[in-house]
Motif scaffolding. Structure first.
Motif, PDB file in Angstrom:
ATOM      1  N   VAL A 205       0.835  -1.202   0.000  1.00 36.62           N
ATOM      2  CA  VAL A 205       0.000   0.000   0.000  1.00 36.62           C
ATOM      3  C   VAL A 205       0.868   1.250   0.000  1.00 36.62           C
ATOM      4  O   VAL A 205       0.669   2.169  -0.806  1.00 36.62           O
ATOM      5  CB  VAL A 205      -0.949   0.000   1.217  1.00 36.62           C
ATOM      6  N   VAL A 206       1.839   1.320   0.902  1.00 40.75           N
ATOM      7  CA  VAL A 206       2.694   2.510   0.986  1.00 40.75           C
ATOM      8  C   VAL A 206       3.494   2.694  -0.303  1.00 40.75           C
ATOM      9  O   VAL A 206       3.672   3.821  -0.782  1.00 40.75           O
ATOM     10  CB  VAL A 206       3.621   2.427   2.216  1.00 40.75           C
ATOM     11  N   ALA A 207       3.952   1.602  -0.895  1.00 44.08           N
ATOM     12  CA  ALA A 207       4.693   1.692  -2.146  1.00 44.08           C
ATOM     13  C   ALA A 207       3.847   2.267  -3.269  1.00 44.08           C
ATOM     14  O   ALA A 207       4.368   2.867  -4.215  1.00 44.08           O
ATOM     15  CB  ALA A 207       5.226   0.321  -2.545  1.00 44.08           C
ATOM     16  N   GLY A 208       2.522   2.089  -3.166  1.00 45.71           N
ATOM     17  CA  GLY A 208       1.617   2.582  -4.199  1.00 45.71           C
ATOM     18  C   GLY A 208       1.105   3.985  -3.958  1.00 45.71           C
ATOM     19  O   GLY A 208       0.261   4.476  -4.720  1.00 45.71           O
ATOM     20  N   ILE A 209       1.601   4.658  -2.933  1.00 47.88           N
ATOM     21  CA  ILE A 209       1.187   6.029  -2.627  1.00 47.88           C
ATOM     22  C   ILE A 209       2.276   6.989  -3.091  1.00 47.88           C
ATOM     23  O   ILE A 209       3.394   6.960  -2.558  1.00 47.88           O
ATOM     24  CB  ILE A 209       0.934   6.208  -1.112  1.00 47.88           C
ATOM     25  N   PRO A 210       2.008   7.832  -4.086  1.00 48.87           N
ATOM     26  CA  PRO A 210       3.042   8.738  -4.585  1.00 48.87           C
ATOM     27  C   PRO A 210       3.705   9.585  -3.498  1.00 48.87           C
ATOM     28  O   PRO A 210       4.908   9.848  -3.576  1.00 48.87           O
ATOM     29  CB  PRO A 210       2.286   9.602  -5.595  1.00 48.87           C
ATOM     30  N   LEU A 211       2.954  10.002  -2.485  1.00 45.84           N
ATOM     31  CA  LEU A 211       3.553  10.800  -1.418  1.00 45.84           C
ATOM     32  C   LEU A 211       4.342   9.955  -0.419  1.00 45.84           C
ATOM     33  O   LEU A 211       4.973  10.497   0.490  1.00 45.84           O
ATOM     34  CB  LEU A 211       2.470  11.603  -0.687  1.00 45.84           C
ATOM     35  N   GLY A 212       4.274   8.631  -0.551  1.00 44.75           N
ATOM     36  CA  GLY A 212       5.167   7.761   0.191  1.00 44.75           C
ATOM     37  C   GLY A 212       4.819   7.513   1.643  1.00 44.75           C
ATOM     38  O   GLY A 212       5.667   7.007   2.392  1.00 44.75           O
ATOM     39  N   ARG A 213       3.601   7.802   2.055  1.00 46.23           N
ATOM     40  CA  ARG A 213       3.231   7.578   3.452  1.00 46.23           C
ATOM     41  C   ARG A 213       1.721   7.523   3.582  1.00 46.23           C
ATOM     42  O   ARG A 213       0.989   8.027   2.726  1.00 46.23           O
ATOM     43  CB  ARG A 213       3.762   8.696   4.348  1.00 46.23           C
ATOM     44  N   MET A 214       1.258   6.930   4.680  1.00 47.58           N
ATOM     45  CA  MET A 214      -0.152   6.996   5.040  1.00 47.58           C
ATOM     46  C   MET A 214      -0.428   8.354   5.689  1.00 47.58           C
ATOM     47  O   MET A 214       0.464   8.959   6.294  1.00 47.58           O
ATOM     48  CB  MET A 214      -0.499   5.876   6.021  1.00 47.58           C
ATOM     49  N   GLY A 215      -1.661   8.815   5.590  1.00 50.33           N
ATOM     50  CA  GLY A 215      -2.009  10.113   6.138  1.00 50.33           C
ATOM     51  C   GLY A 215      -2.167  10.103   7.646  1.00 50.33           C
ATOM     52  O   GLY A 215      -2.406   9.064   8.260  1.00 50.33           O
ATOM     53  N   ASP A 216      -2.025  11.284   8.232  1.00 50.16           N
ATOM     54  CA  ASP A 216      -2.284  11.457   9.660  1.00 50.16           C
ATOM     55  C   ASP A 216      -3.755  11.805   9.847  1.00 50.16           C
ATOM     56  O   ASP A 216      -4.279  12.687   9.151  1.00 50.16           O
ATOM     57  CB  ASP A 216      -1.422  12.580  10.227  1.00 50.16           C
ATOM     58  N   PRO A 217      -4.461  11.133  10.783  1.00 50.05           N
ATOM     59  CA  PRO A 217      -5.899  11.372  10.930  1.00 50.05           C
ATOM     60  C   PRO A 217      -6.282  12.829  11.198  1.00 50.05           C
ATOM     61  O   PRO A 217      -7.327  13.273  10.720  1.00 50.05           O
ATOM     62  CB  PRO A 217      -6.283  10.470  12.114  1.00 50.05           C
ATOM     63  N   GLU A 218      -5.459  13.539  11.949  1.00 55.26           N
ATOM     64  CA  GLU A 218      -5.808  14.933  12.257  1.00 55.26           C
ATOM     65  C   GLU A 218      -5.251  15.906  11.227  1.00 55.26           C
ATOM     66  O   GLU A 218      -6.004  16.684  10.630  1.00 55.26           O
ATOM     67  CB  GLU A 218      -5.307  15.322  13.646  1.00 55.26           C
ATOM     68  N   THR A 219      -3.939  15.882  11.012  1.00 52.01           N
ATOM     69  CA  THR A 219      -3.329  16.925  10.200  1.00 52.01           C
ATOM     70  C   THR A 219      -3.591  16.763   8.708  1.00 52.01           C
ATOM     71  O   THR A 219      -3.707  17.759   7.984  1.00 52.01           O
ATOM     72  CB  THR A 219      -1.816  16.996  10.457  1.00 52.01           C
ATOM     73  N   ASP A 220      -3.701  15.526   8.237  1.00 57.80           N
ATOM     74  CA  ASP A 220      -3.941  15.305   6.813  1.00 57.80           C
ATOM     75  C   ASP A 220      -5.422  15.166   6.468  1.00 57.80           C
ATOM     76  O   ASP A 220      -5.869  15.686   5.443  1.00 57.80           O
ATOM     77  CB  ASP A 220      -3.201  14.045   6.340  1.00 57.80           C
ATOM     78  N   ILE A 221      -6.170  14.455   7.299  1.00 57.63           N
ATOM     79  CA  ILE A 221      -7.584  14.221   6.999  1.00 57.63           C
ATOM     80  C   ILE A 221      -8.466  15.252   7.704  1.00 57.63           C
ATOM     81  O   ILE A 221      -9.293  15.908   7.076  1.00 57.63           O
ATOM     82  CB  ILE A 221      -8.014  12.796   7.407  1.00 57.63           C
ATOM     83  N   GLY A 222      -8.276  15.412   8.997  1.00 58.01           N
ATOM     84  CA  GLY A 222      -9.125  16.317   9.766  1.00 58.01           C
ATOM     85  C   GLY A 222      -9.077  17.745   9.275  1.00 58.01           C
ATOM     86  O   GLY A 222     -10.112  18.400   9.107  1.00 58.01           O
ATOM     87  N   ARG A 223      -7.887  18.258   9.021  1.00 62.86           N
ATOM     88  CA  ARG A 223      -7.779  19.652   8.581  1.00 62.86           C
ATOM     89  C   ARG A 223      -8.378  19.852   7.189  1.00 62.86           C
ATOM     90  O   ARG A 223      -8.941  20.913   6.895  1.00 62.86           O
ATOM     91  CB  ARG A 223      -6.327  20.111   8.617  1.00 62.86           C
ATOM     92  N   ALA A 224      -8.294  18.821   6.355  1.00 60.86           N
ATOM     93  CA  ALA A 224      -8.933  18.919   5.037  1.00 60.86           C
ATOM     94  C   ALA A 224     -10.452  18.960   5.171  1.00 60.86           C
ATOM     95  O   ALA A 224     -11.134  19.715   4.462  1.00 60.86           O
ATOM     96  CB  ALA A 224      -8.509  17.740   4.167  1.00 60.86           C
ATOM     97  N   VAL A 225     -11.002  18.158   6.079  1.00 61.12           N
ATOM     98  CA  VAL A 225     -12.446  18.183   6.313  1.00 61.12           C
ATOM     99  C   VAL A 225     -12.869  19.535   6.874  1.00 61.12           C
ATOM    100  O   VAL A 225     -13.910  20.090   6.482  1.00 61.12           O
ATOM    101  CB  VAL A 225     -12.864  17.035   7.250  1.00 61.12           C
ATOM    102  N   ALA A 226     -12.080  20.090   7.782  1.00 62.32           N
ATOM    103  CA  ALA A 226     -12.395  21.412   8.330  1.00 62.32           C
ATOM    104  C   ALA A 226     -12.444  22.460   7.220  1.00 62.32           C
ATOM    105  O   ALA A 226     -13.334  23.326   7.203  1.00 62.32           O
ATOM    106  CB  ALA A 226     -11.367  21.799   9.390  1.00 62.32           C
ATOM    107  N   ALA A 227     -11.515  22.393   6.292  1.00 65.81           N
ATOM    108  CA  ALA A 227     -11.538  23.316   5.158  1.00 65.81           C
ATOM    109  C   ALA A 227     -12.755  23.067   4.277  1.00 65.81           C
ATOM    110  O   ALA A 227     -13.415  24.007   3.806  1.00 65.81           O
ATOM    111  CB  ALA A 227     -10.254  23.174   4.340  1.00 65.81           C
ATOM    112  N   LEU A 228     -13.078  21.792   4.070  1.00 63.29           N
ATOM    113  CA  LEU A 228     -14.192  21.422   3.195  1.00 63.29           C
ATOM    114  C   LEU A 228     -15.519  21.969   3.695  1.00 63.29           C
ATOM    115  O   LEU A 228     -16.364  22.391   2.898  1.00 63.29           O
ATOM    116  CB  LEU A 228     -14.255  19.899   3.077  1.00 63.29           C
ATOM    117  N   VAL A 229     -15.747  21.969   5.008  1.00 59.40           N
ATOM    118  CA  VAL A 229     -17.035  22.421   5.546  1.00 59.40           C
ATOM    119  C   VAL A 229     -17.048  23.908   5.836  1.00 59.40           C
ATOM    120  O   VAL A 229     -18.077  24.451   6.248  1.00 59.40           O
ATOM    121  CB  VAL A 229     -17.427  21.629   6.813  1.00 59.40           C
ATOM    122  N   SER A 230     -15.932  24.575   5.604  1.00 60.39           N
ATOM    123  CA  SER A 230     -15.861  26.012   5.846  1.00 60.39           C
ATOM    124  C   SER A 230     -16.373  26.780   4.633  1.00 60.39           C
ATOM    125  O   SER A 230     -16.611  26.210   3.563  1.00 60.39           O
ATOM    126  CB  SER A 230     -14.416  26.436   6.143  1.00 60.39           C
TER     127      SER A 230
END
Length: 251
Positions: A205-230
């Motif tokens: 899975v990680v090898a197939g991610i161009p950014l080379g890592r799994m996301g962080d639940p707060e900083t990568d996913i949570g902050r994007a959701v906060a922006a999305l609902v703003s």
């Protein structure tokens, strides 16, 4: 002024993993947050962190697979904070098996906790979202988009959520309600457990991610959701945001 000051958000499955990350990020942007789940301990742990950071938070113990619990979650949110601006349907239970080993009960579990729970929450929240011209974020999955082997019932449920979301975006747009889907790839406790049991899959899975890592639940996913609902994303509805480091890139 924080982007979500004065708004109220309900996050199902908000005690751990991606739901926890989303709840923390929404609170950091000024939203009053209600987190729900079946395990009181994890909810209280997340609530404590939000409170220590100066946020407003309430917990509601309940099972999104039970319609009365879902209705109570929405009612308690409105009673505690006076309204509802953001609904995040994050909770999901499932069993990962290949298709020929997937049982009817497996599918029922995935649907009851996923698309049926989201449907019930959206229906219960609708009058309040109409009043606030609010926003819904439903959680999909890149595993479902890719049709990944071993995720039969989970993929079925997650794609059903995407279908529900697109219909709601079209029907509820005239009310000023936006409905979007987020497909995250994050290192949640569930993902950690799965990868621990399948280390070769983790490497793949990680090898197939161009950014080379799994996301962080707060900083990568949570902050994007906060922006999305703003208000910054006020013209976006019916969209699927692939927050998975480029994993589903084609071509």
């Amino acid at each position: 002024m924080r982007r979500l000051a004065g708004r109220t958000a309900l996050v199902t499955g908000g005690g751990q993993g991606v739901g926890r990350g989303i709840a923390l990020a929404l609170a950091a942007e000024g939203a009053a947050v209600v987190i729900t789940g079946r395990t009181e301990g994890t909810l209280e742990d997340t609530a404590r962190v939000i409170a220590e950071r100066g946020g407003r938070v309430q917990t509601v113990v309940g099972d999104v697979g039970e319609r009365t619990d879902v209705e109570r979650m929405v009612a308690e949110t409105v009673r505690e904070f006076g309204g509802l601006d953001v609904l995040v349907n994050n909770a999901q239970s499932s069993v990962q098996r290949c298709l020929e080993q997937t049982s009817y009960d497996d599918v029922q579990l995935a649907y009851r906790s996923g698309p049926l729970a989201a449907f019930q929450a959206m229906r219960a929240a609708l009058p309040h979202l109409m009043a606030s011209r609010g926003s819904v974020v439903n959680l999909g999955s890149s595993a479902a988009v890719l049709g990944e082997a071993g995720f039969a019932s989970y993929a079925m449920a997650k794609e059903a959520i995407r279908g529900l979301s697109r219909v709601a975006a079209r029907e509820w747009g005239p009310y000023g309600i936006r409905v979007n889907i987020v497909c995250p790839a994050a290192l949640s406790p569930a993902a950690q457990e799965y990868f621990a049991a399948h280390p070769e899959k983790a490497e793949q899975v990680v090898a197939g991610i161009p950014l080379g890592r799994m996301g962080d639940p707060e900083t990568d996913i949570g902050r994007a959701v906060a922006a999305l609902v703003s208000d910054d994303m006020a013209y976006l509805t019916g969209a699927t945001l692939m927050l998975e480091g480029g994993r589903t890139l084609i071509g």
